[in-house]
Each structure stands twice: as structure tokens, then as C-alpha cells.
Design a protein around this motif. Structure first.
Motif, short mmCIF file in Angstrom:
data_model
loop_
_atom_site.label_atom_id
_atom_site.label_comp_id
_atom_site.label_asym_id
_atom_site.label_seq_id
_atom_site.Cartn_x
_atom_site.Cartn_y
_atom_site.Cartn_z
N ASP A 72 58.02 121.05 8.33
CA ASP A 72 59.31 120.78 8.34
C ASP A 72 60.11 121.88 9.10
N SER A 73 59.40 122.83 10.10
CA SER A 73 59.97 123.34 10.94
C SER A 73 59.44 123.06 12.55
N GLY A 74 60.26 123.31 13.51
CA GLY A 74 59.85 123.40 14.89
C GLY A 74 59.78 121.82 15.54
N ILE A 75 59.40 121.78 16.77
CA ILE A 75 59.38 120.54 17.42
C ILE A 75 58.16 119.95 17.32
N TRP A 76 57.81 118.89 16.75
CA TRP A 76 56.64 118.18 16.77
C TRP A 76 56.83 116.56 17.14
N GLY A 77 56.07 116.10 17.94
CA GLY A 77 56.09 114.87 18.54
C GLY A 77 57.44 114.38 19.12
N GLY A 78 58.14 115.34 19.73
CA GLY A 78 59.33 115.16 20.44
C GLY A 78 60.52 115.34 19.46
N THR A 79 60.38 115.67 18.14
CA THR A 79 61.58 115.76 17.26
C THR A 79 61.66 116.93 16.62
N THR A 80 62.94 117.20 16.29
CA THR A 80 63.23 118.18 15.66
C THR A 80 63.36 118.11 14.05
N GLU A 81 63.49 119.19 13.33
CA GLU A 81 63.19 119.08 11.88
C GLU A 81 64.25 117.79 11.27
N ASP A 82 65.47 117.97 11.77
CA ASP A 82 66.48 116.95 11.21
C ASP A 82 66.01 115.59 11.73
N GLU A 83 65.61 115.40 12.81
CA GLU A 83 65.16 113.87 13.65
C GLU A 83 64.02 113.42 12.47
N ARG A 84 63.19 114.39 12.21
CA ARG A 84 62.06 113.83 11.32
C ARG A 84 62.22 113.73 9.86
N LYS A 85 63.38 113.96 9.38
CA LYS A 85 64.05 113.67 7.92
C LYS A 85 63.98 112.07 7.66
N SER A 86 64.72 111.41 8.69
CA SER A 86 64.76 109.87 8.42
C SER A 86 63.43 109.18 8.51
N ILE A 87 62.62 109.84 9.39
CA ILE A 87 61.27 109.23 9.67
C ILE A 87 60.49 109.49 8.57
N ARG A 88 60.47 110.50 7.91
CA ARG A 88 60.06 110.80 6.59
C ARG A 88 60.28 110.14 5.61
N ARG A 89 61.36 109.68 5.63
CA ARG A 89 62.06 108.73 4.08
C ARG A 89 61.39 107.49 4.46
N GLN A 90 61.44 106.94 5.59
CA GLN A 90 60.89 105.53 5.89
C GLN A 90 59.39 105.76 5.55
N TYR A 91 58.55 106.77 5.99
CA TYR A 91 57.14 107.13 5.75
C TYR A 91 56.97 106.95 4.29
N ARG A 92 57.75 107.72 3.44
CA ARG A 92 57.42 107.52 2.08
C ARG A 92 57.66 106.15 1.49
N LYS A 93 58.52 105.19 2.04
CA LYS A 93 58.62 103.84 1.74
C LYS A 93 57.54 103.03 1.88
N THR A 94 57.31 103.05 3.19
CA THR A 94 56.35 102.23 3.83
C THR A 94 55.05 102.56 4.13
N GLY A 95 54.83 103.83 4.15
CA GLY A 95 53.87 104.78 4.96
C GLY A 95 53.40 104.35 6.19
N LEU A 96 54.40 104.12 6.96
CA LEU A 96 54.28 103.97 8.37
C LEU A 96 55.39 105.20 8.97
N VAL A 97 54.91 105.83 10.33
CA VAL A 97 55.62 106.31 10.93
C VAL A 97 56.42 105.45 11.81
N ILE A 98 57.91 105.33 11.66
CA ILE A 98 58.64 104.50 12.34
C ILE A 98 59.58 105.27 13.22
N THR A 99 59.50 105.10 14.47
CA THR A 99 60.77 105.81 15.21
C THR A 99 61.80 104.85 15.97
N GLY A 100 62.74 105.46 16.34
CA GLY A 100 63.69 104.68 17.22
C GLY A 100 64.63 103.85 16.51
#
Ligand code: SF4
Length: 92
Positions: free
Chosen positions: A64-92
């Protein structure tokens, strides 16, 4: 001093940031300097051969901190929500 906690995985050795300054990938606050730092880090990520592995790891392990995979913490929040629902890391 920032304390990073993560388990070492093989792909990490191939990351473009392996020999960069760690601070660049952990900008603090929302100042212009921090935003510039984040953009510099993200530019390095975009050329990184393990960007997908890095982002998946960050989501899977809740980084939850830093730049990982080209994303900021805030950008990862929506990706994380999708991951919790689907088990997939979906970007874009
Ligand atoms: S995607 Fe970015 S943070 Fe992840 S290993 Fe590559 S350069 Fe480092």
C-alpha cells in the motif's frame, strides 16, 4: 526511515529498479517534488521486463505504499477492488 516488508521473489532480481535509488519508488506526500519523483519511477517501470509480475505481486500482497508495477498507491486501489471480486489483476 522507510521500512519495506516483502518476501523476495525471483522476478525481483530482473526489475529495472534493482539498481535504482529505493527512495525514488517511495515518494512521500503530494508535493510537486513527490509527483515528479513518482513520474520518474513510473517511467522506469514502463521499460521494466517484469512490470506485470511486479503489479500482480503488489496487488496480491497488499503493497500500500510506493510505486509498484508502474502504479501509485491510489491507482492500485481500484485494481485491488477488482482483484478481491475476481481474483484477477485487471488494469486499464
Ligand atoms: S515494475 Fe517498476 S517497481 Fe516493479 S520491478 Fe519493475 S521497475 Fe521495479
Amino acid at each position: 526511515m522507510l521500512k519495506m516488508e516483502f518476501e523476495q521473489e525471483d522476478w525481483m532480481l530482473e526489475g529495472s529498479c534493482a539498481y535504482s535509488e529505493t527512495d525514488l519508488f517511495f515518494p512521500v506526500g503530494s508535493s510537486m517534488k513527490a509527483m515528479k519523483q513518482a513520474n520518474e519511477a513510473k517511467a522506469i517501470c514502463m521499460e521494466c521486463p517484469v512490470v506485470t509480475e511486479c503489479l500482480e505481486y503488489a496487488i496480491r500482497t497488499n503493497q500500500d505504499s510506493g510505486i509498484w508495477g508502474g502504479t501509485t498507491e491510489d491507482e492500485r486501489k481500484s485494481i485491488r477492488r477488482q482483484y478481491r471480486k475476481t481474483g484477477l489483476v485487471i488494469t486499464g
